[in-house]
Design an enzyme around this catalytic site. Structure first.
Site, mmCIF file in Angstrom:
data_model
loop_
_atom_site.group_PDB
_atom_site.id
_atom_site.type_symbol
_atom_site.label_atom_id
_atom_site.label_comp_id
_atom_site.label_asym_id
_atom_site.label_seq_id
_atom_site.Cartn_x
_atom_site.Cartn_y
_atom_site.Cartn_z
ATOM 1 N N GLY A 172 7.766 -71.573 59.928
ATOM 2 C CA GLY A 172 8.583 -72.114 58.846
ATOM 3 C C GLY A 172 7.686 -73.011 58.013
ATOM 4 N N THR B 223 7.710 -75.972 56.381
ATOM 5 C CA THR B 223 7.492 -77.388 56.692
ATOM 6 C C THR B 223 7.042 -77.589 58.135
ATOM 7 O OG1 THR B 223 9.866 -77.614 57.121
ATOM 8 C CG2 THR B 223 9.062 -78.253 54.932
ATOM 9 N N ASN C 198 5.042 -75.462 59.701
ATOM 10 C CA ASN C 198 3.609 -75.175 59.629
ATOM 11 C C ASN C 198 2.843 -76.398 59.128
ATOM 12 O OD1 ASN C 198 4.386 -72.536 60.264
ATOM 13 N ND2 ASN C 198 4.352 -71.881 58.130
ATOM 14 N N TYR D 149 13.065 -64.340 61.434
ATOM 15 C CA TYR D 149 12.461 -63.524 60.383
ATOM 16 C C TYR D 149 11.374 -62.633 60.952
ATOM 17 C CZ TYR D 149 8.524 -66.909 60.085
ATOM 18 O OH TYR D 149 7.443 -67.716 60.353
ATOM 19 N N ASN E 256 7.627 -74.289 46.790
ATOM 20 C CA ASN E 256 8.052 -73.121 47.579
ATOM 21 C C ASN E 256 9.396 -72.549 47.128
ATOM 22 O OD1 ASN E 256 5.776 -73.036 49.116
ATOM 23 N ND2 ASN E 256 6.719 -73.691 51.025
ATOM 24 N N ALA F 260 1.286 -68.886 55.499
ATOM 25 C CA ALA F 260 0.993 -70.321 55.653
ATOM 26 C C ALA F 260 -0.259 -70.774 54.909
ATOM 27 C CB ALA F 260 0.885 -70.716 57.122
ATOM 28 N N GLY G 213 -0.444 -71.584 51.707
ATOM 29 C CA GLY G 213 -0.020 -72.732 50.921
ATOM 30 C C GLY G 213 0.400 -73.917 51.771
ATOM 31 N N ASP G 214 1.071 -73.646 52.892
ATOM 32 C CA ASP G 214 1.511 -74.724 53.779
ATOM 33 C C ASP G 214 0.315 -75.476 54.355
ATOM 34 O OD1 ASP G 214 3.968 -73.507 53.343
ATOM 35 O OD2 ASP G 214 3.899 -72.396 55.225
#
Length: 333
Positions: free
Chosen positions: A43, A45, A47, A103, A183, A273, A275-276
């Site tokens: 997920g 946040t 990550n 997911y 996001n 992930a 971007g995370d």
């Protein structure tokens, strides 16, 4: 304590900084139909929370995850993962009868992702609903920083989102800084106008924005970065890090505007992930006293490693070495 832009080595807190990361952790399945699947958790946040915890060599950051889960074995397992990664769970709500979202990830030959979601009845949707949510909302004002994303906003009920916004407003009045990763996922919102209004409300409370260009272009219709930066200045966002995939990152802050080139990657395996991890590394550097340019380099370095592995969370042993400012661990030397 309103802006990050003026932060310097001398302003690094002598005590650990408390960061609340608000969002949803889901059951992650990876594979192809009829060929088998592997299961983990992820997920956006979550990550970020894990990577923020890992990028904390001198224990200067306390990362707590704020969410709601069920009372089932999958929820227990994901909560244990957070603890094993050093992510706090003291403000996690357990909602009897609810379950985590689910997911599936499929990736093409270029590492680009395709997601299939089952999250309509997920416990996290109700994290700020009901009487029991009051204690969690009140606790947000006791953190130095609150990190959340557009997905954090999108999954909530309308009432839960309103209560969260009110809590963020009160927390910011008490000195908490707000960090927002845009996001934008159109399918999570009833319509674009509802999403735009929520984002505009959020940006008026934001101190540091970690923005993916494609997402904001899709939501707000920006045609160039100048329009985006003008809009964020209008909202009063003090520092903006604009992520542009394999292109350079643009940072706008009180010190000016900086362009930081991305790192070249020989082969991209999975962009999950990316971007995370960039956001987590950028924030980690800033919280430890690094300047925005160094923070962007941290972000690019971690993201470049992450896309060379499958899944959102790479093995701890694969975490890259980063150029630590000499002052970060000076007290421990």
């Amino acid at each position: 304590m309103k802006v990050l832009s003026g932060q310097s080595p001398q302003s690094v807190s002598p005590r650990p900084l408390k960061v609340a990361l608000v969002g949803e952790c889901m059951i992650e399945m990876r594979g192809e139909p009829a060929l088998g699947f592997s299961q983990t958790f992820g997920g956006d946040t979550l990550n970020a929370a894990v990577y923020l915890s890992r990028l904390n060599p001198c224990s200067r950051i306390v990362a707590d995850y704020i969410t709601a889960i069920g009372a089932d074995s999958f929820s227990d397992a994901m909560r244990q993962l957070w603890r094993d990664e050093g992510v706090g769970d003291q403000h996690v709500r357990v909602i009897e009868g609810a379950l985590p979202g689910l997911y599936f990830i499929q990736t093409d030959t270029q590492g680009e992702r395709r997601f299939l979601y089952w999250r309509g009845e997920a416990a996290a949707r109700s994290m700020f609903d009901g009487v029991d949510a009051g204690a969690v909302l009140h606790a947000l004002a006791h953190y130095d920083y609150i990190y959340l994303s557009g997905i954090s906003l999108a999954i909530l009920t309308a009432n839960g989102r309103q209560r969260l916004m009110q809590a963020l407003h009160l927390a910011r009045e008490s000195g908490t800084r707000i960090v927002f990763d845009n996001n934008y996922r159109a399918h999570l919102w009833p319509d674009a106008p509802t999403a735009r209004q929520a984002y505009e409300d959020m940006l008026r409370l934001t101190d540091l924005a970690l923005i993916t260009w494609e997402d904001d272009a899709a939501l707000f219709g920006y045609t160039d970065v100048e329009a985006l930066f003008r809009a964020y200045a209008h909202f009063g966002v003090a520092e903006v890090a604009l992520k542009r995939g394999v292109a350079s990152c643009l940072v706008q802050c009180a010190l000016g505007r900086f362009e930081v080139p991305a790192e070249q990657v020989g082969r991209i395996i999975d962009t999950t992930a990316a971007g995370d991890s960039f956001s987590a590394a950028y924030l980690s550097c800033r919280l430890q006293g690094g300047d925005p340019q160094l923070a962007a380099r941290w972000g690019h370095r971690l993201a470049a490693e992450v896309v060379q592995h499958r899944g959102a969370l790479i093995p701890s042993a694969a975490m890259p070495s980063l150029d630590m400012p000499s002052f970060i661990c000076a007290a421990e030397a």
